[in-house]
Design a protein around this motif. Structure first.
Motif, mmCIF file in Angstrom:
data_model
loop_
_atom_site.group_PDB
_atom_site.id
_atom_site.type_symbol
_atom_site.label_atom_id
_atom_site.label_comp_id
_atom_site.label_asym_id
_atom_site.label_seq_id
_atom_site.Cartn_x
_atom_site.Cartn_y
_atom_site.Cartn_z
ATOM 1 N N TYR A 71 2.650 -3.550 0.811
ATOM 2 C CA TYR A 71 1.865 -4.418 1.677
ATOM 3 C C TYR A 71 2.773 -5.501 2.269
ATOM 4 O O TYR A 71 3.528 -6.152 1.536
ATOM 5 C CB TYR A 71 0.710 -5.064 0.903
ATOM 6 C CG TYR A 71 -0.377 -5.580 1.819
ATOM 7 C CD1 TYR A 71 -1.419 -4.762 2.219
ATOM 8 C CD2 TYR A 71 -0.330 -6.877 2.325
ATOM 9 C CE1 TYR A 71 -2.406 -5.212 3.073
ATOM 10 C CE2 TYR A 71 -1.311 -7.333 3.194
ATOM 11 C CZ TYR A 71 -2.341 -6.498 3.562
ATOM 12 O OH TYR A 71 -3.298 -6.953 4.427
ATOM 13 N N PRO A 72 2.737 -5.717 3.597
ATOM 14 C CA PRO A 72 3.667 -6.672 4.219
ATOM 15 C C PRO A 72 3.431 -8.108 3.768
ATOM 16 O O PRO A 72 2.295 -8.564 3.679
ATOM 17 C CB PRO A 72 3.395 -6.513 5.722
ATOM 18 C CG PRO A 72 2.028 -5.898 5.809
ATOM 19 C CD PRO A 72 1.863 -5.055 4.587
ATOM 20 N N ARG A 73 4.525 -8.800 3.479
ATOM 21 C CA ARG A 73 4.465 -10.208 3.087
ATOM 22 C C ARG A 73 5.350 -11.000 4.044
ATOM 23 O O ARG A 73 6.577 -10.863 4.021
ATOM 24 C CB ARG A 73 4.924 -10.379 1.637
ATOM 25 C CG ARG A 73 3.938 -9.765 0.627
ATOM 26 C CD ARG A 73 4.606 -9.519 -0.723
ATOM 27 N NE ARG A 73 3.661 -9.130 -1.762
ATOM 28 C CZ ARG A 73 3.228 -7.875 -1.945
ATOM 29 N NH1 ARG A 73 3.637 -6.903 -1.134
ATOM 30 N NH2 ARG A 73 2.384 -7.596 -2.927
ATOM 31 N N THR A 74 4.717 -11.801 4.892
ATOM 32 C CA THR A 74 5.437 -12.470 5.989
ATOM 33 C C THR A 74 5.016 -13.937 6.070
ATOM 34 O O THR A 74 4.599 -14.404 7.131
ATOM 35 C CB THR A 74 5.137 -11.749 7.324
ATOM 36 O OG1 THR A 74 3.712 -11.746 7.536
ATOM 37 C CG2 THR A 74 5.623 -10.313 7.311
ATOM 38 N N LEU A 75 5.107 -14.650 4.962
ATOM 39 C CA LEU A 75 4.561 -16.008 4.883
ATOM 40 C C LEU A 75 5.149 -16.933 5.948
ATOM 41 O O LEU A 75 4.400 -17.661 6.617
ATOM 42 C CB LEU A 75 4.801 -16.589 3.489
ATOM 43 C CG LEU A 75 4.292 -18.018 3.280
ATOM 44 C CD1 LEU A 75 2.787 -18.113 3.524
ATOM 45 C CD2 LEU A 75 4.638 -18.509 1.877
ATOM 46 N N SER A 188 -3.254 -5.700 9.302
ATOM 47 C CA SER A 188 -1.930 -5.993 8.761
ATOM 48 C C SER A 188 -1.161 -4.703 8.483
ATOM 49 O O SER A 188 0.070 -4.678 8.555
ATOM 50 C CB SER A 188 -2.060 -6.808 7.474
ATOM 51 O OG SER A 188 -2.709 -8.036 7.735
ATOM 52 N N ARG A 189 -1.877 -3.639 8.181
ATOM 53 C CA ARG A 189 -1.220 -2.355 7.912
ATOM 54 C C ARG A 189 -0.555 -1.776 9.160
ATOM 55 O O ARG A 189 0.335 -0.915 9.044
ATOM 56 C CB ARG A 189 -2.227 -1.347 7.346
ATOM 57 C CG ARG A 189 -2.754 -1.728 5.974
ATOM 58 C CD ARG A 189 -3.862 -0.790 5.523
ATOM 59 N NE ARG A 189 -4.537 -1.325 4.359
ATOM 60 C CZ ARG A 189 -4.204 -1.078 3.111
ATOM 61 N NH1 ARG A 189 -3.170 -0.284 2.868
ATOM 62 N NH2 ARG A 189 -4.881 -1.588 2.102
ATOM 63 N N ASN A 190 -0.990 -2.201 10.333
ATOM 64 C CA ASN A 190 -0.369 -1.699 11.553
ATOM 65 C C ASN A 190 1.112 -2.045 11.621
ATOM 66 O O ASN A 190 1.880 -1.383 12.328
ATOM 67 C CB ASN A 190 -1.073 -2.268 12.791
ATOM 68 C CG ASN A 190 -2.509 -1.808 12.920
ATOM 69 O OD1 ASN A 190 -2.997 -1.030 12.105
ATOM 70 N ND2 ASN A 190 -3.209 -2.298 13.935
ATOM 71 N N GLU A 191 1.519 -3.087 10.877
ATOM 72 C CA GLU A 191 2.933 -3.484 10.831
ATOM 73 C C GLU A 191 3.806 -2.332 10.333
ATOM 74 O O GLU A 191 4.985 -2.267 10.642
ATOM 75 C CB GLU A 191 3.108 -4.685 9.894
ATOM 76 C CG GLU A 191 2.432 -5.961 10.346
ATOM 77 C CD GLU A 191 3.218 -6.674 11.427
ATOM 78 O OE1 GLU A 191 4.466 -6.664 11.352
ATOM 79 O OE2 GLU A 191 2.598 -7.209 12.350
ATOM 80 N N ARG A 192 3.215 -1.442 9.548
ATOM 81 C CA ARG A 192 3.984 -0.353 8.949
ATOM 82 C C ARG A 192 4.046 0.887 9.832
ATOM 83 O O ARG A 192 4.751 1.848 9.520
ATOM 84 C CB ARG A 192 3.385 0.016 7.590
ATOM 85 C CG ARG A 192 3.448 -1.113 6.568
ATOM 86 C CD ARG A 192 2.663 -0.777 5.309
ATOM 87 N NE ARG A 192 3.073 0.484 4.730
ATOM 88 C CZ ARG A 192 2.349 1.192 3.866
ATOM 89 N NH1 ARG A 192 1.149 0.757 3.503
ATOM 90 N NH2 ARG A 192 2.798 2.335 3.387
ATOM 91 N N LEU A 193 3.315 0.874 10.948
ATOM 92 C CA LEU A 193 3.290 2.032 11.842
ATOM 93 C C LEU A 193 4.504 2.038 12.768
ATOM 94 O O LEU A 193 4.908 1.000 13.295
ATOM 95 C CB LEU A 193 2.024 2.009 12.699
ATOM 96 C CG LEU A 193 0.674 2.174 11.991
ATOM 97 C CD1 LEU A 193 -0.458 1.919 12.978
ATOM 98 C CD2 LEU A 193 0.543 3.545 11.358
ATOM 99 N N ILE A 273 -0.104 6.144 5.983
ATOM 100 C CA ILE A 273 -0.629 4.778 6.116
ATOM 101 C C ILE A 273 -2.122 4.886 6.389
ATOM 102 O O ILE A 273 -2.548 5.581 7.314
ATOM 103 C CB ILE A 273 0.096 4.020 7.243
ATOM 104 C CG1 ILE A 273 1.582 3.895 6.903
ATOM 105 C CG2 ILE A 273 -0.522 2.634 7.450
ATOM 106 C CD1 ILE A 273 2.451 3.481 8.067
ATOM 107 N N ARG A 274 -2.897 4.201 5.571
ATOM 108 C CA ARG A 274 -4.351 4.329 5.630
ATOM 109 C C ARG A 274 -4.938 3.276 6.565
ATOM 110 O O ARG A 274 -4.693 2.082 6.414
ATOM 111 C CB ARG A 274 -4.940 4.161 4.228
ATOM 112 C CG ARG A 274 -6.427 4.457 4.117
ATOM 113 C CD ARG A 274 -6.830 4.389 2.639
ATOM 114 N NE ARG A 274 -8.209 4.807 2.405
ATOM 115 C CZ ARG A 274 -9.260 3.993 2.480
ATOM 116 N NH1 ARG A 274 -9.093 2.712 2.764
ATOM 117 N NH2 ARG A 274 -10.478 4.444 2.257
ATOM 118 N N LEU A 275 -5.736 3.741 7.533
ATOM 119 C CA LEU A 275 -6.373 2.856 8.508
ATOM 120 C C LEU A 275 -7.886 3.046 8.455
ATOM 121 O O LEU A 275 -8.364 4.162 8.301
ATOM 122 C CB LEU A 275 -5.864 3.174 9.925
ATOM 123 C CG LEU A 275 -4.348 3.087 10.137
ATOM 124 C CD1 LEU A 275 -3.995 3.554 11.552
ATOM 125 C CD2 LEU A 275 -3.828 1.682 9.906
#
Length: 282
Positions: A71-75, A188-193, A273-275
């Motif tokens: 899961y992306p972490r971009t604080l 947020s999952r779109n970051e992984r596409l 990646i699950r959408l």
């Protein structure tokens, strides 16, 4: 901009600045913020004197350890995005220990059956994790209003039910789905596409819109068969489910009622990646 990592510091600050009539708006997030999140924050700032945004990747709502790890972490980037809206927004970015105090597990919740449909059927324990973290955050922030996106419509209904059953003094607001130019629901999952996968994922909303048109003339069973066939034609997608359900109960639509409010819910994998997405069918 104030950023708190400890709940004790956050609650001390909120106690100092709030009065009896001060409205506090709250937007809980898991970070990797996009325009959908920012729209929730904007909505909160319109109607509340103070807005708190939490950024916390909650481990108890992941039934897949790999999904949690990826899961992306971009604080830092998230803080920059929030700062473009206002310097007055309060950010709460805790560590797992600050939230769970060494006991990182879910509480069991009863949502009157809402938890057994769609996401609940495919992600065991997920909504116990959601209820656990949202209830903890509500108790820490004690907001007047809280804002959630309708992309996670089932989650929205479950949070409303949890708030009602536990008599929590917060009003839950659902806000419209924000979409990318090709119709893909912002997530947020779109970051992984990859760019290619993101373009292909336009098929999800395109199919949902077609399903909405067909639902006006066809049965739920026929519409589900149509959606299934559309994704069978696309080898890069794996359809986990498409269901048509009553908006209030989330129970599957067996036979349409003229007074019923229905929504189509979908979950698909592309490149592992699950959408998820949904659409009102009325």
């Amino acid at each position: 901009m104030l950023i708190f990592n400890k709940k004790a510091d956050l609650t001390a600050h909120l106690t100092a600045v709030r009065s009896q009539k001060t409205k506090i708006g709250f937007v809980p997030t898991m970070g990797a913020l996009h325009q959908g999140h920012l729209s929730l924050i904007k909505e909160s700032t319109k109607h509340n004197a103070i807005t708190v945004v939490s950024i916390f990747v909650n481990p108890t709502q992941f039934n897949n350890a790999e999904d949690l790890t990826n899961y992306p972490r971009t604080l830092e980037r998230d803080v920059e995005k929030i700062s473009t809206l206002s310097d007055e927004i309060v950010i709460y970015a805790p560590a797992v220990e600050d939230i769970y105090e060494g006991d990182t597990k879910s509480t069991a919740f009863d949502y009157d059956g809402l938890e057994f449909q769609m996401e609940g059927a495919h992600r065991p324990g997920h909504f116990d994790g959601v209820g656990t973290i949202v209830k903890k955050l509500f108790e820490i922030v004690t907001p007047t209003n809280a804002y959630f996106g309708e992309k996670d419509f089932q989650q929205l209904q479950i949070i409303k039910k949890m708030t009602e059953k536990h008599k929590l003094p917060v009003t839950i607001h659902g806000c419209p789905i924000h979409r990318e130019p090709n119709g893909l629901a912002m997530s947020s999952r779109n970051e992984r596409l990859s760019e290619e996968a993101r373009n292909e994922a336009a098929l999800i909303y395109k199919t949902l819109k077609a399903a909405k048109i067909k639902f006006g003339k066809q049965t739920a069973k026929e519409v589900i068969a149509f959606v299934t066939k559309e994704f069978e034609k696309s080898p890069n997608f794996q359809l986990e489910y498409f269901e048509i359900a009553d908006e209030a109960t989330l129970l599957p639509c067996k036979r349409k009622s003229k007074t019923g409010k229905y929504r189509g819910f979908i979950a698909v994998f592309i490149n592992n990646i699950r959408l998820i997405d949904n659409i009102s069918l009325n």
